[in-house]
Write a protein that holds these residues in place. Structure first.
Motif, short mmCIF file in Angstrom:
data_model
loop_
_atom_site.label_atom_id
_atom_site.label_comp_id
_atom_site.label_asym_id
_atom_site.label_seq_id
_atom_site.Cartn_x
_atom_site.Cartn_y
_atom_site.Cartn_z
N ALA A 1 0.83 -1.21 0.00
CA ALA A 1 0.00 0.00 0.00
C ALA A 1 0.86 1.26 0.00
CB ALA A 1 -0.93 -0.01 1.21
N ASP A 2 2.03 1.21 0.67
CA ASP A 2 2.92 2.37 0.67
C ASP A 2 3.40 2.69 -0.75
OD1 ASP A 2 2.71 2.67 3.39
OD2 ASP A 2 4.54 1.56 3.85
N THR A 3 3.68 1.65 -1.51
CA THR A 3 4.15 1.85 -2.88
C THR A 3 3.04 2.35 -3.78
OG1 THR A 3 5.76 0.06 -2.57
CG2 THR A 3 5.32 0.77 -4.82
N THR A 4 1.84 1.76 -3.68
CA THR A 4 0.74 2.20 -4.55
C THR A 4 0.28 3.60 -4.21
OG1 THR A 4 -0.87 1.09 -3.11
CG2 THR A 4 -0.07 -0.15 -5.01
N ASN B 1 -1.40 5.66 -17.61
CA ASN B 1 -0.97 4.28 -17.84
C ASN B 1 -0.49 3.61 -16.55
OD1 ASN B 1 -1.54 4.41 -20.59
ND2 ASN B 1 0.50 5.19 -21.09
N VAL B 2 0.23 4.38 -15.74
CA VAL B 2 0.75 3.84 -14.47
C VAL B 2 -0.41 3.47 -13.54
CG1 VAL B 2 2.04 4.39 -12.37
CG2 VAL B 2 2.95 5.05 -14.61
N VAL B 3 -1.35 4.37 -13.40
CA VAL B 3 -2.46 4.15 -12.47
C VAL B 3 -3.35 3.00 -12.95
CG1 VAL B 3 -4.50 5.20 -11.41
CG2 VAL B 3 -2.41 6.53 -11.69
N ARG B 4 -3.58 2.93 -14.24
CA ARG B 4 -4.37 1.82 -14.78
C ARG B 4 -3.69 0.48 -14.51
NH1 ARG B 4 -6.12 3.85 -20.87
NH2 ARG B 4 -7.80 5.29 -20.27
N GLN B 5 -2.36 0.44 -14.71
CA GLN B 5 -1.62 -0.80 -14.49
C GLN B 5 -1.66 -1.22 -13.03
OE1 GLN B 5 -0.11 -2.96 -16.67
NE2 GLN B 5 0.26 -4.21 -14.85
N ALA B 6 -1.49 -0.26 -12.14
CA ALA B 6 -1.54 -0.56 -10.70
C ALA B 6 -2.92 -1.08 -10.30
CB ALA B 6 -1.17 0.67 -9.90
N ALA B 7 -3.97 -0.44 -10.81
CA ALA B 7 -5.33 -0.85 -10.46
C ALA B 7 -5.64 -2.25 -10.98
CB ALA B 7 -6.34 0.15 -11.01
N ALA B 8 -5.08 -2.61 -12.12
CA ALA B 8 -5.33 -3.92 -12.72
C ALA B 8 -4.45 -5.01 -12.12
CB ALA B 8 -5.12 -3.85 -14.23
N ASN B 9 -3.49 -4.64 -11.29
CA ASN B 9 -2.55 -5.59 -10.69
C ASN B 9 -3.23 -6.29 -9.50
OD1 ASN B 9 -0.44 -6.91 -9.36
ND2 ASN B 9 1.04 -5.33 -9.89
N GLU B 10 -3.50 -7.57 -9.64
CA GLU B 10 -4.20 -8.30 -8.58
C GLU B 10 -3.35 -8.46 -7.33
OE1 GLU B 10 -5.56 -12.00 -10.12
OE2 GLU B 10 -6.99 -11.09 -11.53
N GLY B 11 -2.04 -8.31 -7.47
CA GLY B 11 -1.16 -8.43 -6.31
C GLY B 11 -0.89 -7.11 -5.61
N ALA B 12 -1.57 -6.06 -6.03
CA ALA B 12 -1.37 -4.73 -5.43
C ALA B 12 -2.32 -4.52 -4.27
CB ALA B 12 -1.58 -3.64 -6.47
N GLY C 1 -5.23 5.62 -0.71
CA GLY C 1 -4.92 5.23 -2.07
C GLY C 1 -6.19 4.92 -2.86
N TYR C 2 -7.12 4.22 -2.24
CA TYR C 2 -8.38 3.91 -2.92
C TYR C 2 -9.18 5.18 -3.19
CZ TYR C 2 -9.36 -0.97 -3.83
OH TYR C 2 -9.39 -2.22 -4.40
N SER C 3 -9.15 6.11 -2.25
CA SER C 3 -9.87 7.36 -2.43
C SER C 3 -9.31 8.12 -3.64
CB SER C 3 -9.75 8.22 -1.16
OG SER C 3 -10.43 9.44 -1.32
N ASP C 4 -7.98 8.19 -3.72
CA ASP C 4 -7.35 8.87 -4.86
C ASP C 4 -7.62 8.12 -6.16
OD1 ASP C 4 -6.36 10.73 -3.10
OD2 ASP C 4 -4.34 9.87 -3.02
N LEU C 5 -7.61 6.79 -6.08
CA LEU C 5 -7.85 5.96 -7.26
C LEU C 5 -9.26 6.20 -7.80
CD1 LEU C 5 -6.10 3.81 -8.72
CD2 LEU C 5 -7.30 2.08 -7.39
N ILE C 6 -10.24 6.22 -6.92
CA ILE C 6 -11.62 6.43 -7.33
C ILE C 6 -11.82 7.84 -7.85
CG2 ILE C 6 -13.98 6.59 -6.43
CD1 ILE C 6 -13.22 4.21 -4.57
#
Length: 358
Positions: free
Chosen positions: A133-136, A146-157, A163-168
């Motif tokens: 979570a610190d890294t994401t 592209n970076v954010v999409r890849q991180a969100a699609a990473n099942e191991g993240a 982080g979820y608030s910023d992602l949404i």
């Protein structure tokens, strides 16, 4: 084991005063020696190679650094100083293999690199099998689309609450990101609701199509909850003042499309429903249920039945969505085309059905 310094006489001199060609050769020879028995080396031997390579790597050419990084990235136990050095290389081609998979890079190193390096470095980090979570947190804050999409699609993240608030928040303007977030197995019901709240209808439908039955049920519940919050049922609304206004307009012979358009643009929901009731003959409760539902179709049917101009129907659609949501231009154009193709006879039959059903 024979020390590397014995195999390359004058190594100190090569590091300090040697030309580029000799430095490259020394780097390759020491690396080859290390990889010959890399899986069998004790920690003190690994540290020895670490110290030797650490001084030579900055002097090596690009192909040598790329080759060394690629080979080191596949080792579970690797010289950490050199791995960290190569992972911070400004060339993504050098740093990338280590950032994507090297077990020798811990969270602290990844966060440090993510905070200062390029988007290419961040994208490589986002592709790692596991992300803390610190890294994401850093990836979502600093990363491009592209970076954010890849991180969100990473099942191991993993993602923190922040982080979820910023992602949404970023997903509200990115349909692809919305789909990636919506498919995550660790997405809470509250986060799903917030994600859907900022999404366009076409994205919601696409998300519904690509998730499993359990998540589909959650989406239905979230959408229903949002609809209920945005448009309370007729039982909770007071339509009496609005009916008085509409009656006065009717008696003054000024209840027309212009009046309806004005109410819609001012977001006066009760007056709009009361006006539509007077114009179509449908009950208030029926109209309220139809207009506050999760589709625009009833507004198209109502508009075609009473001959409304597209700009009025458009204003009614914006009223239904609420002042905080703006539909995508492509969605609006598709609705406009559907309205243009809708026949008056078809719309009138639908309204007649609504009257008999309700």
């Amino acid at each position: 084991m024979t020390p590397a310094t014995a195999l390359i006489p004058g190594l100190d001199g090569i590091v300090r005063h040697g030309d580029a060609e000799r430095c490259v050769e020394a780097t390759r020879r020491i690396a080859d020696l290390f990889f010959e028995d890399a899986t069998k080396l004790r920690s003190e031997h690994i540290n020895l190679f670490d110290g030797l390579l650490f001084d030579l790597v900055p002097l090596a050419d690009r192909p040598t650094r790329i080759d060394l990084a690629e080979r080191l990235s596949r080792l579970v136990v690797a010289p950490r100083a050199v791995v960290g050095q190569l992972a911070r290389d400004d060339e993504v081609a050098v740093a990338g293999p280590l950032l994507r998979r090297s077990p020798a890079l811990d969270d602290r190193a990844l966060v440090d690199i993510a905070q200062g390096k390029s988007q290419g470095h961040l994208l490589a980090i986002a592709e790692r099998p596991r992300l803390s979570a610190d890294t994401t947190d850093v990836l979502v804050r600093r990363g491009d689309r592209n970076v954010v999409r890849q991180a969100a699609a990473n099942e191991g993240a993993e993602f923190s609450a922040r982080g979820y608030s910023d992602l949404i928040g970023r997903a509200s303007s990115d349909g692809v990101l919305t789909l990636a977030v919506g498919k995550r197995h660790d997405l809470s019901d509250d986060h799903l609701k917030r994600l859907l709240e900022g999404s366009h209808d076409v994205v919601k439908r696409r998300l519904f199509d690509v998730v499993g039955p359990e998540r589909q049920l959650k989406i239905r519940q979230a959408v229903a909850g949002l609809a209920a919050a945005a448009s309370p049922s007729a039982a909770k609304r007071n339509f009496v003042p609005a009916q008085r206004i509409i009656l006065a307009l009717y008696e003054a012979d000024t209840l027309d499309e212009a009046a309806l358009l004005g109410f819609a643009r001012d977001h006066r929901y009760e007056e709009v429903i009361a006006a539509l009731s007077a114009m179509t003959g449908l009950a208030l409760a029926t109209l309220d249920r139809l207009v506050s539902g999760d589709r625009h179709d009833p507004l198209l049917v109502l508009g075609r039945t009473i001959g409304l101009d597209w700009r009025t129907v458009h204003a009614l659609i914006l009223l239904r969505l609420g002042p905080k949501r703006v539909p995508a231009q492509g969605d609006i154009e598709a609705i406009r085309v559907a309205y243009a193709r809708l026949l008056s006879s078809t719309a009138q039959r639908v309204v007649a059905f609504w009257k008999t059903r309700h």
